[in-house]
Scaffold this motif. Structure first.
Motif, PDB file in Angstrom:
ATOM      1  N   SER A 214       2.293   1.667  -3.456  1.00  0.00           N
ATOM      2  CA  SER A 214       1.270   1.936  -4.475  1.00  0.00           C
ATOM      3  C   SER A 214       0.819   3.392  -4.438  1.00  0.00           C
ATOM      4  O   SER A 214       0.221   3.877  -5.388  1.00  0.00           O
ATOM      5  CB  SER A 214       0.070   1.011  -4.287  1.00  0.00           C
ATOM      6  OG  SER A 214      -0.718   1.452  -3.200  1.00  0.00           O
TER       7      SER A 214
ATOM      8  N   GLY B  16      -1.487   4.703  -2.601  1.00  0.00           N
ATOM      9  CA  GLY B  16      -2.890   4.880  -2.231  1.00  0.00           C
ATOM     10  C   GLY B  16      -3.051   5.106  -0.738  1.00  0.00           C
ATOM     11  O   GLY B  16      -2.068   5.276  -0.009  1.00  0.00           O
TER      12      GLY B  16
ATOM     13  N   ARG C 145       0.830  -1.204   0.000  1.00  0.00           N
ATOM     14  CA  ARG C 145       0.000   0.000   0.000  1.00  0.00           C
ATOM     15  C   ARG C 145       0.864   1.253   0.000  1.00  0.00           C
ATOM     16  O   ARG C 145       0.542   2.231  -0.677  1.00  0.00           O
ATOM     17  CB  ARG C 145      -0.881   0.032   1.251  1.00  0.00           C
ATOM     18  CG  ARG C 145      -2.071  -0.843   1.163  1.00  0.00           C
ATOM     19  CD  ARG C 145      -2.969  -0.493   2.318  1.00  0.00           C
ATOM     20  NE  ARG C 145      -4.199  -1.246   2.278  1.00  0.00           N
ATOM     21  CZ  ARG C 145      -5.230  -0.997   3.068  1.00  0.00           C
ATOM     22  NH1 ARG C 145      -5.156  -0.051   3.966  1.00  0.00           N
ATOM     23  NH2 ARG C 145      -6.316  -1.697   2.984  1.00  0.00           N
TER      24      ARG C 145
END
Ligand SMILES: [Zn+2]
Length: 90
Positions: free
Chosen positions: A42, A44, A39
């Protein structure tokens, strides 16, 4: 906290909930750390406040998270620096 007779104000109950949450064991941390690192890299939403609190307080797991983030960033061919900052800044 399990005693039904004890009356807590909503504010006290809220504080207890907060205090009960932050600390995971290192085993719990290792179960989630791959997902967490993905996460972070990424870019995000990360969430996972308990895990993050553990990483800040536990240098071994914090180091593991940094290694994983660097590995994943290398796999993706991206600069790990922004992701490493996200580890501490959110
Ligand atoms: Zn740990």
């Amino acid at each position: 906290m399990n005693s039904p007779q004890r009356k807590l104000s909503p504010d006290q109950a809220h504080r207890l909930t907060l205090e009960a949450e932050p600390w995971l064991s290192c085993d719990d941390c290792f179960d989630q750390i791959d997902f967490f690192a993905e996460r972070v890299v990424s870019g995000g939403f990360i969430g996972m406040p308990a895990l993050r609190a553990h990483l800040i307080g536990c240098s071994a797991c914090g180091e593991e998270a940094r290694s994983l983030v660097q590995l994943l960033a290398a796999d993706d061919g991206v600069d790990p620096a922004p992701s490493l900052r996200r580890l501490s800044d959110g």
